[in-house]
Design a protein around this motif. Structure first.
Motif, PDB file in Angstrom:
ATOM      1  N   SER A  22      70.173   0.403  27.893  1.00 37.79           N
ATOM      2  CA  SER A  22      68.747   0.751  27.958  1.00 37.79           C
ATOM      3  C   SER A  22      67.919  -0.416  28.463  1.00 37.79           C
ATOM      4  O   SER A  22      66.984  -0.229  29.261  1.00 37.79           O
ATOM      5  N   ALA A  23      68.240  -1.623  28.015  1.00 32.56           N
ATOM      6  CA  ALA A  23      67.533  -2.810  28.515  1.00 32.56           C
ATOM      7  C   ALA A  23      67.748  -2.961  30.020  1.00 32.56           C
ATOM      8  O   ALA A  23      66.831  -3.337  30.763  1.00 32.56           O
TER       9      ALA A  23
ATOM     10  N   ARG B  64      61.815  -4.190  16.929  1.00 33.22           N
ATOM     11  CA  ARG B  64      61.180  -2.867  16.925  1.00 33.22           C
ATOM     12  C   ARG B  64      59.654  -2.982  16.973  1.00 33.22           C
ATOM     13  O   ARG B  64      58.980  -2.214  17.664  1.00 33.22           O
TER      14      ARG B  64
ATOM     15  N   MET C  12      72.154   0.274  23.609  1.00 36.98           N
ATOM     16  CA  MET C  12      70.956  -0.572  23.602  1.00 36.98           C
ATOM     17  C   MET C  12      70.984  -1.549  24.771  1.00 36.98           C
ATOM     18  O   MET C  12      69.961  -1.793  25.416  1.00 36.98           O
ATOM     19  N   ARG C  13      72.144  -2.094  25.061  1.00 36.15           N
ATOM     20  CA  ARG C  13      72.264  -3.006  26.199  1.00 36.15           C
ATOM     21  C   ARG C  13      72.002  -2.273  27.514  1.00 36.15           C
ATOM     22  O   ARG C  13      71.314  -2.794  28.407  1.00 36.15           O
TER      23      ARG C  13
ATOM     24  N   PHE D 166      66.316  -9.217  25.216  1.00 35.17           N
ATOM     25  CA  PHE D 166      66.887  -8.311  24.214  1.00 35.17           C
ATOM     26  C   PHE D 166      68.414  -8.423  24.073  1.00 35.17           C
ATOM     27  O   PHE D 166      68.919  -8.361  22.939  1.00 35.17           O
TER      28      PHE D 166
ATOM     29  N   GLU E 264      63.794   5.137  27.609  1.00 32.65           N
ATOM     30  CA  GLU E 264      64.711   4.063  27.225  1.00 32.65           C
ATOM     31  C   GLU E 264      64.101   3.142  26.184  1.00 32.65           C
ATOM     32  O   GLU E 264      64.805   2.636  25.308  1.00 32.65           O
TER      33      GLU E 264
ATOM     34  N   ILE F 119      65.895   2.540  22.453  1.00 31.44           N
ATOM     35  CA  ILE F 119      66.075   1.283  21.737  1.00 31.44           C
ATOM     36  C   ILE F 119      65.398   1.346  20.375  1.00 31.44           C
ATOM     37  O   ILE F 119      65.959   0.909  19.364  1.00 31.44           O
TER      38      ILE F 119
ATOM     39  N   HIS G 159      67.656   3.336  18.055  1.00 29.23           N
ATOM     40  CA  HIS G 159      68.894   2.659  17.673  1.00 29.23           C
ATOM     41  C   HIS G 159      68.631   1.438  16.800  1.00 29.23           C
ATOM     42  O   HIS G 159      69.476   1.074  15.963  1.00 29.23           O
TER      43      HIS G 159
END
Length: 434
Positions: free
Chosen positions: A309-310, A151, A306-307, A220, A120, A124, A127
């Motif tokens: 994954s966080a 990043r 991305m959300r 994030f 994950e 991120i 992406h």
């Protein structure tokens, strides 16, 4: 003698001649910055309108699959990093899972959670690179700078566990190279960072890596909000992406699309849910899907990913904090002995040298193992004849399948829309020209 300019003489030509002259051929790449690698796209144009697109690949051919067949199994893990070089550990995951399947090895529980965590983190990273470069392609400069701010924070995590900021070679058959470090590197005082500024930059770095990732995952979503403020309702961004490159769900399935390309067309397919591996069955997350299958929907899907994954990272951090344990199997055949063991045991020392020089023999057989990489399904088809090196390695790269749709998708669009379409494919040529 006529004084007419040469252009006037053209007007007297027949309609057929004008039709022949109207279409022209244009090379898009392989050196074009928006080609995202050495893609050579031959476009047949009618003015600014694309009539036909012919993608040419092969200009980067690395021979990765054949190189992997000439080396012991454990010496090819680093090649996987260099395929899609912004999805490094996800590529490693597919390869080591294939080896583990043939050898009948089950990594320890903690190693499985660490793999889930870093898959994950890698998603991120991918992406962020995508949203920054795609924004640049379509004229949005600021989002690239914002994305690289986050990043770099995650690249520090890569460096902390492996010593390398990109090509980590962190996953190993039987687990991972080593456990997560108890401390993160800190910024030193400089003319750019001092006083309160230095304290703010080091605020997350006071504890362990897990503390650092916990703080990152909590912060994030606010950073993703900043990207969305810049792009999601931006009228120029929507003009460049809404209704552009529409891929119907039945076409996406027929072309073998996976990842955001498939989910953007409304197909809820994600290997993490449908064929769980590592510890994805134990974490809670949603699969974002699109409605219209255009560039805008694929943008929204990746932002939502991305959300998610966080969210997964936070759950992995909680489990890892509460459950210490081994991170690689206790088997000298595939895992090196510790330094302490080598100092006291000649047998352990011999195993160490044998592992890193000759490797290990994998039982004869074949398998296909796939992971949900950031760009789609990345798979490794592995054949062993019982030797210490693969008999056959074949890699399933998502970008390779996606490029086959280029011609049909961009026909009738403008030249500028081709740039948007290439960007939304999120291609990296290391895996396509493997």
């Amino acid at each position: 003698m006529s004084t007419q300019p040469s252009g006037v003489a053209f007007a007297s030509n027949s309609a057929e001649a004008r039709q022949e002259i109207r279409n022209y051929t244009m090379n898009f790449g392989p050196q074009h910055p928006a080609a995202h690698g050495v893609l050579r796209l031959i476009l047949e144009m009618d003015g600014e309108t694309v009539q036909r697109a012919d993608p040419h690949i092969g200009l980067l051919h690395r021979g990765t699959e054949k190189l992997a067949e000439s080396k012991p199994f454990n010496q090819s893990i680093g090649y996987m990093d260099r395929l899609d070089y912004v999805s490094m550990m996800c590529n490693e995951h597919a390869y080591v899972r294939a080896i583990e399947t043939l050898m009948g090895i089950e990594p320890p529980e903690r190693a499985q959670w660490i793999r889930t965590l870093f898959d994950e983190v890698t998603r991120i990273l991918n992406h962020l690179m995508w949203i920054g470069s795609h924004g640049l392609d379509l004229g949005a400069m600021a989002v690239f700078l914002y994305a690289f701010r986050e990043r770099e924070e995650l690249m520090d995590v890569y460096e902390a566990v492996s010593g390398a900021r990109m090509h980590a070679t962190y996953y190993r058959p039987g687990g991972v190279y080593r456990d997560l470090p108890e401390r993160m590197s800190r910024y030193r005082e400089s003319k750019w960072r001092k006083g309160q500024s230095l304290k703010r930059f080091n605020e997350w770095r006071e504890g362990s890596m897990l503390d650092y990732l916990e703080a990152f995952a909590a912060d994030f979503p606010k950073r993703v909000d900043e990207y969305e403020v810049l792009l999601t309702d931006n009228r120029i961004w929507k003009q460049r992406t809404v209704g552009i490159g529409v891929v119907p769900p039945e076409k996406a399935l027929a072309w073998g699309m996976t990842g955001a390309m498939l989910r953007g067309s409304g197909v809820e397919w994600d290997l993490r849910k449908k064929q769980p591996y590592a510890r994805y069955a134990q974490v809670d997350f949603d699969i974002p899907v699109g409605v219209n299958g255009d560039c805008y929907d694929r943008y929204l899907v990746r932002v939502a990913e991305m959300r998610q994954s966080a969210r997964i990272i936070s759950q992995c951090v909680r489990w890892l904090k509460a459950n210490p344990g081994p991170v690689i199997v206790d088997n000298f055949k595939v895992a090196p002995p510790s330094r302490e063991e080598m100092k006291s045991s000649m047998e352990a020392l011999i195993h160490h040298f044998k592992l890193f020089s000759e490797g290990y023999c994998v039982p004869a057989g074949e398998t296909y193992c796939a992971v949900e990489a950031p760009k789609g399904e990345f798979g490794c088809y592995l054949v062993s004849d019982g030797a210490n090196k693969p008999f056959r390695v074949h890699l399933r790269a998502p970008g390779f399948a996606h490029l086959s749709s280029m011609d049909e998708v961009v026909r009738g669009h403008m030249l500028a829309d081709v740039v948007a379409m290439i960007g939304t494919y999120d291609i990296v040529f290391g895996e396509i020209d493997r």
